[in-house]
Scaffold this active site. Structure first.
Site: not given
Ligand code: CO
Ligand code: ZN
Length: 333
Positions: A65, A196
């Site tokens: 992420h 995320e």
């Protein structure tokens, strides 16, 4: 790898506002990729196709992420003091006294209401950001503006310290893995995911679009190697961690075996990981569509979600080695 990690960690990209870091990554991956796309959530999807003549290539999705934790303005008072709330896992104990940087370039200092007890850890709703304003009218930020920690990258020998090592260290590992794979029998999707930190949201959408056979998240994992830490075996500098379990998922045993067998064959140090707090993009990939065989390779990291997250350079290099070894051969399950 270090100069790139410095650039990545000194870029500001709180969840949902990943444009700046995506630009940095795009510049690195474009010459290495067969296909590049960006989806509606902002996930950057970089494909490396199987070599000509590869039999039954497996679709493998790798996810790191690119967003980071941050804060968002919720209220500004008459004197221009800014109240805020969290974007992702921003904790009071790390926020107090921090400096933050808004996406419009404005810096701020985090202050707090009043301490009843000097050793109290305050919740962030008792804090405010001082952006140097004297009134609501001359306050240079607005409700809805977001900021991230402001802190420069430093090195202490092999220990590398910066804000957003979670997960820019995973991002740099994915970029270097892509760089080191000359040819593969697999159909590889390197995905730099968004959001995320606010609930593994980008990865779920990306996995639905890609529909992979196997999914692997590359993210940091908290360690058990500092004074009075949680009883966990993960240590800095002892190699990448093969995740067995975290709070959000149980790794697929086939993916775990694949990682461990490859590490042992190539004599790459690794650690076994059972994580007692948090989860990764792999959770969302695993349960996308009709299910995906999923696991995670973790980079040990101290002080996760502080402005001074610490990783070890050797763990980054060994993560690249392990992933490159795994992805360069065909998968037998
Ligand atoms: Co995180
Ligand atoms: Zn992370």
């Amino acid at each position: 790898m270090k100069p790139l990690l410095k650039t990545l960690t000194e870029t500001f990209a709180p969840s949902g506002h990943e444009d700046a870091v995506r630009k940095v990554i795009l510049k690195e991956v474009r010459p290495l990729a067969d296909e590049v796309s960006v989806d509606a959530l902002g996930n950057l999807i970089v494909r490396k196709k199987p070599a000509k003549g590869a039999k039954n290539p497996k679709k493998i999705m790798l996810a790191a992420h690119m967003d980071e934790i941050g804060v968002i303005v919720s209220h500004i008072d008459k004197k221009g003091f800014v109240r805020f709330t969290n974007v992702g896992g921003t904790f009071g104990r790390y926020t107090l006294g921090a400096r933050v940087r808004f996406l419009n370039g404005v810096s701020g200092v985090v202050g707090y209401d009043r301490l009843e007890q000097v050793d109290n850890i305050l919740p962030i709703n008792k804090m405010y950001i001082d952006v140097g304003a004297s009134s609501k009218e001359n306050c240079p930020v607005k409700v809805g503006d977001v900021a991230a920690f402001e802190r420069s990258y430093i090195e202490m020998g092999d220990r590398l310290i910066a804000k957003s090592m979670d997960d820019r260290s995973g991002v740099v590992v994915l970029i270097e893995t892509l760089r080191s794979i000359k040819s593969t029998p697999n159909d590889l999707y390197f995905v730099f995911t968004t959001q995320e930190e606010v609930g593994v949201r980008g990865a779920g959408a990306a996995a639905f679009g890609i529909d992979p056979d196997i999914g692997i998240a590359i993210d940091v994992t908290p360690t058990g190697d500092t004074p009075a830490s949680l009883k966990m075996v993960m240590e800095l500098g002892k190699g990448p961690c093969v995740k067995f379990r975290d709070v959000g998922m149980v790794s697929d045993p086939r993916v775990v075996d694949w990682m461990i067998n490859t590490a042992e064959k190539a004599r790459i140090p690794y650690q076994r990981e059972v994580l007692l707090i948090g989860s990764t993009d792999a959770r969302e990939i695993q349960i996308s569509r009709a299910g995906v065989m999923a696991g995670a390779l973790s980079i040990p990291c101290r002080y996760v979600h502080s402005a001074s997250e610490m990783v070890d350079y050797n763990d980054l290099k060994n993560s690249v080695k392990l992933l490159a070894a795994m992805l360069s051969k065909s998968v037998s399950f």
